[in-house]
Design a protein around this motif. Structure first.
Motif: not given
Length: 211
Positions: A4-12, A132-135
């Motif tokens: 598991t990884t949670y990339p900055s800017g792409r995780t909510a 989600l996709r727009q962000h």
């Protein structure tokens, strides 16, 4: 499951139905949820994971259920059993205390409130996917209520739409231990990419989203 990884800017963080009727003493559904919610430390874990997300600069999306009115569902042909029950009890009724967000778990500055969902899925007939996709979101972490209904249905659809999905065992609750077991031990592993505890998620967010 993969690492598991949670990339900055792409995780909510996605918080479903944080209403008084679910979370507060005196809420219409609290008596049915109280035993499981108390056993997992639901309120403490929700507060901890929300605070961590805010500290990490991670967007938080609030995914609210439809707030009921007395005339809802007139002329509907196929109410689900859950919709019929929610309508009978006027769960989250518009203009009532039970239909207000639980103190501390509603939207704060910068949080994004999605259009209300009528059934179990927070994607169906709402703007969740496009928001989600727009962000730029690719990884979603689900918390809130209820583990084997709205959480599971929304998370399944997220996986079908191509998102990386995380369930959090102790930041949700259900009306029985069996329902929680089914959500996390039987059904969850068929679609979720990670099923973690709050402590594990907080550990990941503290290290990886800051990278």
């Amino acid at each position: 499951m993969t690492v598991t990884t949670y990339p900055s800017g792409r995780t909510a963080l996605l918080c479903i139905d944080p209403y008084n009727d679910f979370l507060a003493e005196g809420g219409k559904m609290w008596p049915a949820l109280k035993e499981v919610a108390t056993s997992v430390g639901l309120h403490t874990n929700l507060a901890r994971i929300r605070a961590t997300a805010h500290e990490a600069g991670m967007p938080i999306f609030i995914l609210p259920h439809h707030r009921h009115h007395a005339t809802d569902f007139e002329g509907w042909a196929h109410l689900t059993p859950s919709q019929a029950a929610a309508h009978e009890y006027q769960l989250f009724a518009e203009g009532t205390w039970g239909g207000e967000f639980y103190d501390g778990f509603g939207p704060e500055t910068g949080d994004i409130v999605i259009k209300e969902h009528w059934g179990a899925s927070s994607f169906a007939n709402t703007d969740l996917d496009v928001q989600l996709r727009q962000h730029g979101i690719t990884h979603v972490i689900f918390v809130g209520l209820i583990a084997n209904t709205c959480i599971e249905t929304s998370a399944r659809q997220a996986a079908e739409l191509g998102y990386h999905v995380t369930l959090v065992r102790d930041a949700t609750a259900a009306m029985s231990a069996d329902a929680m077991h089914a959500a996390h031990e039987i059904n969850g592993p068929t679609y979720a990419h990670a099923i973690l505890t709050t402590a594990e998620v907080v550990g990941f967010l503290g290290s990886e989203t800051a990278a």
